[in-house]
Write a protein that holds these residues in place. Structure first.
Motif, PDB file in Angstrom:
ATOM      1  N   LEU A  67      -6.094  -3.747  -4.608  1.00 16.48           N
ATOM      2  CA  LEU A  67      -5.869  -4.188  -3.236  1.00 16.48           C
ATOM      3  C   LEU A  67      -7.202  -4.260  -2.488  1.00 16.48           C
ATOM      4  O   LEU A  67      -8.044  -3.360  -2.623  1.00 16.48           O
ATOM      5  CB  LEU A  67      -4.924  -3.241  -2.497  1.00 16.48           C
ATOM      6  CG  LEU A  67      -3.584  -2.934  -3.175  1.00 16.48           C
ATOM      7  CD1 LEU A  67      -3.671  -1.605  -3.939  1.00 16.48           C
ATOM      8  CD2 LEU A  67      -2.453  -2.863  -2.165  1.00 16.48           C
ATOM      9  N   ALA A  69      -8.667  -4.672   1.421  1.00 16.76           N
ATOM     10  CA  ALA A  69      -8.346  -4.655   2.843  1.00 16.76           C
ATOM     11  C   ALA A  69      -9.611  -4.346   3.626  1.00 16.76           C
ATOM     12  O   ALA A  69     -10.591  -3.838   3.086  1.00 16.76           O
ATOM     13  CB  ALA A  69      -7.253  -3.623   3.140  1.00 16.76           C
ATOM     14  N   LEU A  99      -1.197 -11.432   0.885  1.00 14.56           N
ATOM     15  CA  LEU A  99      -0.373 -10.687   1.834  1.00 14.56           C
ATOM     16  C   LEU A  99      -0.966 -10.741   3.238  1.00 14.56           C
ATOM     17  O   LEU A  99      -0.579  -9.977   4.115  1.00 14.56           O
ATOM     18  CB  LEU A  99      -0.234  -9.231   1.371  1.00 14.56           C
ATOM     19  CG  LEU A  99       1.015  -8.466   1.834  1.00 14.56           C
ATOM     20  CD1 LEU A  99       2.266  -9.166   1.364  1.00 14.56           C
ATOM     21  CD2 LEU A  99       0.985  -7.025   1.319  1.00 14.56           C
ATOM     22  N   ASP A 100      -1.938 -11.632   3.406  1.00 17.17           N
ATOM     23  CA  ASP A 100      -2.562 -11.798   4.725  1.00 17.17           C
ATOM     24  C   ASP A 100      -1.677 -12.703   5.571  1.00 17.17           C
ATOM     25  O   ASP A 100      -1.782 -13.932   5.530  1.00 17.17           O
ATOM     26  CB  ASP A 100      -3.952 -12.411   4.568  1.00 17.17           C
ATOM     27  CG  ASP A 100      -4.718 -12.424   5.886  1.00 17.17           C
ATOM     28  OD1 ASP A 100      -4.087 -12.194   6.938  1.00 17.17           O
ATOM     29  OD2 ASP A 100      -5.933 -12.654   5.856  1.00 17.17           O
ATOM     30  N   MET A 154      -4.251  -8.041  -4.733  1.00 14.32           N
ATOM     31  CA  MET A 154      -3.570  -8.261  -3.461  1.00 14.32           C
ATOM     32  C   MET A 154      -4.576  -8.359  -2.322  1.00 14.32           C
ATOM     33  O   MET A 154      -5.428  -7.478  -2.154  1.00 14.32           O
ATOM     34  CB  MET A 154      -2.568  -7.130  -3.201  1.00 14.32           C
ATOM     35  CG  MET A 154      -1.468  -7.043  -4.248  1.00 14.32           C
ATOM     36  SD  MET A 154      -0.361  -5.624  -4.010  1.00 14.32           S
ATOM     37  CE  MET A 154       0.408  -6.068  -2.449  1.00 14.32           C
ATOM     38  N   ILE A 156      -4.910  -8.100   1.442  1.00 11.40           N
ATOM     39  CA  ILE A 156      -4.185  -7.516   2.568  1.00 11.40           C
ATOM     40  C   ILE A 156      -4.752  -8.050   3.887  1.00 11.40           C
ATOM     41  O   ILE A 156      -5.957  -8.279   4.016  1.00 11.40           O
ATOM     42  CB  ILE A 156      -4.282  -5.973   2.547  1.00 11.40           C
ATOM     43  CG1 ILE A 156      -3.953  -5.434   1.153  1.00 11.40           C
ATOM     44  CG2 ILE A 156      -3.366  -5.359   3.590  1.00 11.40           C
ATOM     45  CD1 ILE A 156      -2.583  -5.823   0.645  1.00 11.40           C
ATOM     46  N   ALA A 163      -2.386  -4.876   7.838  1.00 13.14           N
ATOM     47  CA  ALA A 163      -2.010  -3.900   6.815  1.00 13.14           C
ATOM     48  C   ALA A 163      -0.563  -3.448   6.936  1.00 13.14           C
ATOM     49  O   ALA A 163      -0.016  -2.847   6.004  1.00 13.14           O
ATOM     50  CB  ALA A 163      -2.943  -2.690   6.891  1.00 13.14           C
ATOM     51  N   LEU A 166       1.832  -4.206   4.158  1.00 17.37           N
ATOM     52  CA  LEU A 166       1.720  -3.443   2.918  1.00 17.37           C
ATOM     53  C   LEU A 166       2.663  -2.260   2.887  1.00 17.37           C
ATOM     54  O   LEU A 166       3.053  -1.784   1.811  1.00 17.37           O
ATOM     55  CB  LEU A 166       0.263  -2.958   2.747  1.00 17.37           C
ATOM     56  CG  LEU A 166      -0.058  -2.076   1.540  1.00 17.37           C
ATOM     57  CD1 LEU A 166       0.212  -2.825   0.237  1.00 17.37           C
ATOM     58  CD2 LEU A 166      -1.519  -1.621   1.602  1.00 17.37           C
ATOM     59  N   GLY A 209      -1.055   0.781   6.611  1.00 12.57           N
ATOM     60  CA  GLY A 209      -0.631   0.338   5.283  1.00 12.57           C
ATOM     61  C   GLY A 209       0.031   1.405   4.443  1.00 12.57           C
ATOM     62  O   GLY A 209       0.765   1.097   3.496  1.00 12.57           O
TER      63      GLY A 209
END
Length: 281
Positions: A67, A69, A99-100, A154, A156, A163, A166, A209
């Motif tokens: 991930l 972030a 996942l943004d 991923m 984020i 976040a 998440l 998150g």
């Protein structure tokens, strides 16, 4: 009689020498070819091995889920795309999950064609790169969590707002415990110019998150205008953040054109191909 015996012995001795060289010459030739081949391999290895070995990604044991972030504009999306390519190059099937759901201007969706050419699946919102700006999470995200055979990178969303998405996956990711959570930093962003403000953002992202960071990626840059001196000036900044948080600086990412210039001057450098930023009206 004695002369004939001596003459016969000489002929036998000469025949033995002839037979020896008939056997020995191919063997010697083969040995010389082997030595020449080994020398050629050594020359090639010494020429190209440093760039391969100095890339820290080539030495890493990839976690099933990685991930990325950080603060808005830290460059996490570009790193996520490049990191997935490195995993694929290592012979591991991997997908990228975007996942943004906060920033529609700079998304993994922009690299979809390149990822597909490399056999990397992209999971993103159906509204990505459209005029519809809805915080929709793709359904395929659950397949990453449920299918333990799938490796995933991923991306984020930025800061604590990004976040939040998440949070629904965090318990399953933590329970499996086969993940790396990278905090991407960039000292040239206006809200993270120093270690203290950057760590503050980091704590906010962790809280939103639901997953603690495991390492730092120093991606301090000014885009295409970045120089080697800019990257070098960020080292102490990254080290201070590492000291405040207890997290290692696992990677320093630089645009590929600066990689050779900075190799040996900064540890754990990973070259990046800068992602194209799509313009929106």
């Amino acid at each position: 009689m004695t002369f004939s015996m001596q003459n016969a012995k000489c002929r036998i001795s000469g025949l033995r020498r002839l037979l020896f060289w008939v056997w020995a010459l191919p063997t010697i030739n083969s040995a010389l070819c082997t030595m020449h081949f080994a020398l050629s391999i050594t020359i090639v290895w010494r020429r190209f091995a440093p760039a391969v070995l100095e890339n820290p990604v080539n030495k890493m044991n990839f976690k099933r889920i990685t991930l990325f972030a950080g603060h808005y504009g830290s460059g996490k999306t570009n790193i996520a795309v490049n990191y997935a390519v490195k995993i694929k190059d290592a012979g591991i099937d991997v997908c990228v999950a975007d996942l943004d759901i906060v920033n529609p201007y700079y998304r993994a969706k922009d690299s979809e064609d390149e990822l597909q050419k490399r056999g990397i699946k992209l999971i993103s919102s159906v509204y990505a790169n459209s005029n519809v700006d809805l915080p929709a999470i793709p359904q395929d995200m659950y397949s990453i969590i449920d299918n333990k055979e799938t490796f995933a990178v991923m991306d984020i969303g930025g800061d604590d707002r990004g976040a939040l998405a998440l949070g629904r996956y965090a318990p399953s990711i933590i329970e499996e415990n086969d993940y790396e959570m990278f905090f991407v930093i960039n000292k040239f962003r206006p809200l993270t110019p120093d270690a203290e403000s950057t760590v503050e953002v980091m704590r906010e992202v962790e809280s939103a998150g639901g997953i603690k960071f495991t390492a730092i990626v120093n991606n301090s840059n000014l885009g295409e205008e970045t120089t080697a001196e800019d990257v070098l000036s960020s080292v102490s900044y990254a080290e201070e953040i590492s000291s405040l948080t207890g997290l290692p600086v696992k990677l320093t990412t630089v645009k590929s054109t600066l990689f050779n210039e900075l190799s040996g001057r900064i540890e754990n450098i990973m070259p990046l191909n800068l992602q194209h930023v799509r313009k929106y009206d």
